[in-house]
Design a protein around this motif. Sequence first.
Motif: not given
Length: 211
Positions: A82-106
Amino acid sequence: MSDVNVLEAVVRTEFGKGAARRTRRAGNVPAVLYGHQSDPQHLAVNAQEFAAILRAHGTNAVLNLVIDGTPQLALTKSVVVHPIRRYIEHADLLIVKRGEKVTADVNIVVTGDAAAGTLVTQEATTVSIEAEALNIPESIEVSVEGAEEGTQITAADLSLPKGVELAVDPETLIVNVITAPVVEDPEADTTETSEAAEGDDAAEADAESAE
């Protein structure tokens, strides 16, 4: 399953804005888990526990979800705050497996001081990388210590941890070192303005005397 970042989750059966608000009022974050060609799962996770994991491990945190008793490894793909109250409104989660490569922004962290008389401009605050889900770095540091005017640091110049590869154009500009702009003395401007005003006043007085 490792006990690191364990997060209990329950399946949500209600959807829509009203249902999301009720989920948040109950102290939870509405989330969607997707990936590996499976149907998206609508979940609710404890808001305080989820926020604590993000503070400790960043927005690319790997989660050991326990969904109604069933373990599932997941990557935090995106978080809406939330831009003002700063609580988490929503999250997207991605299923992963150990050893699997993923793309992420760091996140990119600039360290050090460039040469005197220069200005460091950070052209990119994140860089897209590919790595194993359990080995995504929280941030990547780039040093500008002693860098002279004209120095340009591109994605190809970044020092990446072992097993981490770029997922962007290597020529992407990250940091640019330019000549620092000259800051004019505001007091000098004030003095010149005052002197000019005094001159105008004197001219007006002479004109009135002549009349």
